[in-house]
Enzyme design. Structure first.
Site, PDB file in Angstrom:
ATOM      1  N   LYS A  43       0.811  -1.205   0.000  1.00 30.19           N
ATOM      2  CA  LYS A  43       0.000   0.000   0.000  1.00 30.19           C
ATOM      3  C   LYS A  43       0.853   1.267   0.000  1.00 30.19           C
ATOM      4  CE  LYS A  43      -3.486  -2.735  -0.038  1.00 30.19           C
ATOM      5  NZ  LYS A  43      -2.917  -4.008   0.391  1.00 30.19           N
ATOM      6  N   TYR A 101     -11.657 -14.981   3.193  1.00 35.79           N
ATOM      7  CA  TYR A 101     -10.713 -13.912   3.499  1.00 35.79           C
ATOM      8  C   TYR A 101     -10.326 -13.937   4.984  1.00 35.79           C
ATOM      9  CZ  TYR A 101      -8.669  -9.408   4.372  1.00 35.79           C
ATOM     10  OH  TYR A 101      -7.811  -8.425   4.785  1.00 35.79           O
ATOM     11  N   TYR A 120      -2.476 -12.946   3.167  1.00 39.26           N
ATOM     12  CA  TYR A 120      -2.168 -12.595   1.772  1.00 39.26           C
ATOM     13  C   TYR A 120      -1.010 -13.416   1.214  1.00 39.26           C
ATOM     14  CZ  TYR A 120      -5.081  -8.438   2.493  1.00 39.26           C
ATOM     15  OH  TYR A 120      -6.118  -7.591   2.760  1.00 39.26           O
TER      16      TYR A 120
HETATM   17  C1  LIG Z   1      -3.608  -5.295   0.235  1.00 41.80           C
HETATM   18  C2  LIG Z   1      -2.658  -6.422   0.204  1.00 41.80           C
HETATM   19  C3  LIG Z   1      -2.552  -7.269  -0.920  1.00 41.80           C
HETATM   20  C4  LIG Z   1      -3.475  -7.161  -2.084  1.00 41.80           C
HETATM   21  O1  LIG Z   1      -3.190  -6.090  -2.932  1.00 41.80           O
HETATM   22  P1  LIG Z   1      -4.352  -5.505  -3.827  1.00 41.80           P
HETATM   23  O2  LIG Z   1      -3.718  -4.395  -4.574  1.00 41.80           O
HETATM   24  O3  LIG Z   1      -5.428  -5.072  -2.889  1.00 41.80           O
HETATM   25  O4  LIG Z   1      -4.841  -6.600  -4.719  1.00 41.80           O
HETATM   26  C5  LIG Z   1      -1.599  -8.267  -0.917  1.00 41.80           C
HETATM   27  N1  LIG Z   1      -0.789  -8.445   0.130  1.00 41.80           N
HETATM   28  C6  LIG Z   1      -0.860  -7.668   1.228  1.00 41.80           C
HETATM   29  C7  LIG Z   1       0.055  -7.969   2.354  1.00 41.80           C
HETATM   30  C8  LIG Z   1      -1.794  -6.631   1.308  1.00 41.80           C
HETATM   31  O5  LIG Z   1      -1.863  -5.883   2.404  1.00 41.80           O
END
Ligand SMILES: *Cc1c(COP(=O)(O)O)cnc(C)c1O
Length: 349
Positions: free
Chosen positions: A46, A260, A286
């Site tokens: 992010k 999720y 993730y």
């Molecule tokens: C937000 C996030 C993702 C996903 O990225 P997107 O751009 O929302 O698809 C992947 N890994 C981590 C650790 C995240 O925080």
């Protein structure tokens, strides 16, 4: 690209071969793009998006940013940190999608950090209409005389995706310096901005390797449509023209498990494996699921030896501290730790 941008991330992030992991799995050579090292508040993907989004916020003279995520949102944590750094107020809506009674989930990890960065936190029930809540908050702030800037889920707007258009160029240069031929790029996909930005960035450089997204929640076809839509609007924003076809967009939901934020056995195994072969932290929400997908493909003989696969580490390590019980040490390992402790000569170290 001439878009306002703030320079906060530590770039370029490292690009490293994971040779002990590759040897352990016995398949292609695995490389990692270390966006867990973007540098803002334990890093993550992010940060790159927020460099553009926060610049846009300042450009519009915002004094407050408003965003949304799950309770353990990495996006909310990075937004809160970025806001603190800029002296902006930050309001985050956090959805209680799971683990309502779990103290670690609800106060450790990213939640601890959100509080530390001074964000105002509003907990909302799962299924709440986040966009409507943010629109209401936007209205309230304006009535009170402040200037808010709303950042949608995951920062996945065309402006946010610019961070990954640029990141694609960064990887392209690192790969060119090494004269490396990349056969595939693998990453976790949630709100589509990372994958969409990469597709646009790779496209603009004729980088041929396919990108494989591993869904962390939504159905594969739903996310493929979201990635394609965002890639096209991002391409439009940067003036690339619409030549990204659906054939370039691949997202698998085979590694989501129960949903999720719910760890799978594969994700737990992947987190442990990366920790123990490379000393690198993944997370169970993730990157652990994405790595579980890559491991499964390797074990299934999907790649040839000699191929080069890039795993794009998108961060998330702070979330580990919310999942303490999922990593409870099995008996065997605990016993080994005890024996090592017993073997130590008192006073020797
Ligand atoms: C937000 C996030 C993702 C996903 O990225 P997107 O751009 O929302 O698809 C992947 N890994 C981590 C650790 C995240 O925080």
């Amino acid at each position: 690209m001439q878009f306002p941008k703030l320079h906060v991330a530590h770039l370029p992030t490292p690009f490293e071969p994971l040779d002990r992991l590759s040897a352990r799995l016995g398949g292609p050579r695995i490389w990692m793009k270390r966006d867990d090292c973007t540098g803002l508040a334990t890093g993550g993907n992010k940060t790159r998006k927020l460099e553009y989004l926060m610049a846009d916020a300042l450009h519009r003279e915002a004094d407050t940013v408003i965003t949304v995520g799950a309770v353990q949102s990495n996006h909310a944590r990075q937004t809160a940190a970025f806001a603190a750094r800029l002296g902006l107020k930050c309001l985050v809506y956090l959805e209680t999608r799971l683990r309502a009674g779990d103290p670690n989930y609800n106060s450790n990890g990213n939640m601890l950090l959100d509080r530390l960065f001074g964000a105002e936190i509003a907990i909302v029930p799962a299924g709440a209409d986040a966009d409507a809540l943010m629109a209401e908050a936007d209205q309230r702030c304006r009535e009170a005389g402040s200037t808010p800037y709303v950042i949608p889920t995951g920062g996945s707007t065309p402006v946010g995706a610019l961070g990954y258009v640029q990141a694609a160029g960064e990887l392209y240069r690192q790969v060119a310096d090494l004269k490396l031929n990349v056969d595939e790029v693998v990453l976790a996909t949630g709100s589509a901005g990372t994958q969409a930005g990469l597709l646009v960035g790779f496209r603009s450089r004729a980088f041929r390797a396919p990108v494989w997204g591993v869904s962390v929640g939504k159905a594969g076809d739903v996310l493929e449509a979201a990635v394609l839509k965002l890639a096209l609007s991002t391409a439009d924003l940067v003036g690339l023209g619409e030549d990204i076809g659906p054939d370039k967009v691949a997202v698998s939901s085979d590694y989501v498990g129960e949903g999720y934020g719910k760890p799978t056995a594969g994700a737990i195994e992947a987190v442990r494996l990366l920790a123990q072969t490379e000393g690198i932290l993944l997370d169970p929400v993730y990157t652990g699921k994405a790595m579980a997908g890559l491991i499964d493909r390797i074990r299934g003989g999907h790649y040839r030896s000699g191929q080069n696969i890039v795993f794009w580490h998108t961060g998330g390590g702070a979330g580990l501290f919310a999942y303490v019980d999922d990593f409870a040490v099995p008996d065997g390992e605990g016993a080994r730790a005890t024996r090592l402790a017993d073997a130590r000569v008192p006073g020797a170290i």
